[in-house]
Design a protein around this motif. Structure first.
Motif, mmCIF file in Angstrom:
data_model
loop_
_atom_site.group_PDB
_atom_site.id
_atom_site.type_symbol
_atom_site.label_atom_id
_atom_site.label_comp_id
_atom_site.label_asym_id
_atom_site.label_seq_id
_atom_site.Cartn_x
_atom_site.Cartn_y
_atom_site.Cartn_z
ATOM 1 N N ASP A 55 38.561 47.519 32.491
ATOM 2 C CA ASP A 55 38.233 46.105 32.246
ATOM 3 C C ASP A 55 37.561 45.478 33.459
ATOM 4 O OD1 ASP A 55 39.369 46.383 29.742
ATOM 5 O OD2 ASP A 55 41.295 45.486 30.328
ATOM 6 N N ALA A 56 38.047 45.810 34.672
ATOM 7 C CA ALA A 56 37.449 45.263 35.895
ATOM 8 C C ALA A 56 36.013 45.760 36.064
ATOM 9 C CB ALA A 56 38.299 45.645 37.105
ATOM 10 N N LEU A 57 35.787 47.046 35.791
ATOM 11 C CA LEU A 57 34.431 47.589 35.877
ATOM 12 C C LEU A 57 33.517 46.920 34.864
ATOM 13 C CD1 LEU A 57 32.370 49.620 36.999
ATOM 14 C CD2 LEU A 57 33.194 51.233 35.263
ATOM 15 N N SER A 58 34.017 46.724 33.668
ATOM 16 C CA SER A 58 33.225 46.079 32.620
ATOM 17 C C SER A 58 32.859 44.652 33.018
ATOM 18 C CB SER A 58 34.013 46.082 31.310
ATOM 19 O OG SER A 58 33.284 45.462 30.294
ATOM 20 N N SER A 59 33.806 43.908 33.589
ATOM 21 C CA SER A 59 33.542 42.527 34.026
ATOM 22 C C SER A 59 32.518 42.510 35.155
ATOM 23 C CB SER A 59 34.836 41.867 34.501
ATOM 24 O OG SER A 59 35.735 41.765 33.440
ATOM 25 N N TYR A 60 32.674 43.427 36.102
ATOM 26 C CA TYR A 60 31.739 43.499 37.226
ATOM 27 C C TYR A 60 30.328 43.835 36.728
ATOM 28 C CZ TYR A 60 29.741 44.720 41.744
ATOM 29 O OH TYR A 60 28.944 44.779 42.849
ATOM 30 N N CYS A 61 30.236 44.785 35.806
ATOM 31 C CA CYS A 61 28.922 45.145 35.254
ATOM 32 C C CYS A 61 28.296 43.963 34.537
ATOM 33 C CB CYS A 61 29.057 46.339 34.313
ATOM 34 S SG CYS A 61 29.355 47.894 35.171
ATOM 35 N N LEU B 21 28.636 40.832 35.264
ATOM 36 C CA LEU B 21 28.098 39.923 36.290
ATOM 37 C C LEU B 21 26.719 40.369 36.772
ATOM 38 C CD1 LEU B 21 31.249 39.255 38.519
ATOM 39 C CD2 LEU B 21 30.085 37.626 37.009
ATOM 40 N N LEU B 22 26.501 41.681 36.781
ATOM 41 C CA LEU B 22 25.221 42.234 37.236
ATOM 42 C C LEU B 22 24.240 42.451 36.081
ATOM 43 C CD1 LEU B 22 26.627 44.906 39.722
ATOM 44 C CD2 LEU B 22 25.686 42.650 40.272
ATOM 45 N N HIS B 23 24.611 41.981 34.901
ATOM 46 C CA HIS B 23 23.803 42.144 33.687
ATOM 47 C C HIS B 23 23.579 43.618 33.375
ATOM 48 C CE1 HIS B 23 23.179 37.847 33.681
ATOM 49 N NE2 HIS B 23 22.814 37.930 34.962
ATOM 50 N N CYS C 85 36.700 49.976 25.953
ATOM 51 C CA CYS C 85 35.734 49.409 26.886
ATOM 52 C C CYS C 85 34.806 48.521 26.069
ATOM 53 C CB CYS C 85 34.957 50.513 27.591
ATOM 54 S SG CYS C 85 33.748 49.915 28.766
#
Length: 136
Positions: A13-19, A21-23, A48
């Motif tokens: 979930d954290a990776l998905s949220s970070y991605c 943010l970077l579109h 995911c």
């Protein structure tokens, strides 16, 4: 790497949220979960971006074959059986097995952030391949 299913889901979930943010977007069809454990564990559903993540029993990463036991033995046994039992080939296969095991250990030490001087037994404990009671 995560120590529990909840921890892994939180990392996904954290990776998905970070991605986001970077579109960027995670390719869920290319995303796999491999549970490494010396004993069978119940299957847990991971997701995911609201899509299920496939769970696999073996995984090839950077040319190394990982399986649920965390050991190269099963994959190497399949390869050894395919090369035949002629002594020069078996000798070459044994040398290749030792080289692969050294490479695999180096890779595991790197991802676990263990020093080269860390005993092999500690590496196995870090990955849960040896029960803690062995040392008690």
């Amino acid at each position: 790497m995560a120590s529990s299913p909840e921890h892994l889901q939180a990392l996904i979930d954290a990776l998905s949220s970070y991605c986001a943010l970077l579109h960027m977007e995670i390719s869920v069809p290319k995303t796999k979960v491999l549970t490494v454990s010396p004993v069978p564990v119940p299957t847990v559903a991971f997701s995911c971006n609201s899509h299920p993540v496939e769970q696999v029993t073996t995984f090839k990463y950077l040319g190394l074959h990982f399986n649920q036991s965390g050991c190269l033995g099963a994959c190497l046994a399949i390869w050894l059986s395919s090369v035949g039992m002629h002594s020069p080939r078996v000798a070459a296969a044994n040398r290749a097995r030792l080289d692969l095991q050294r490479l695999y250990d180096h890779y595991l030490r790197t991802i676990c952030d263990l020093l080269p001087s860390t005993p092999h037994r500690i590496l196995l404990l870090e990955l849960g391949l040896l029960p803690l009671q062995v040392l008690w």
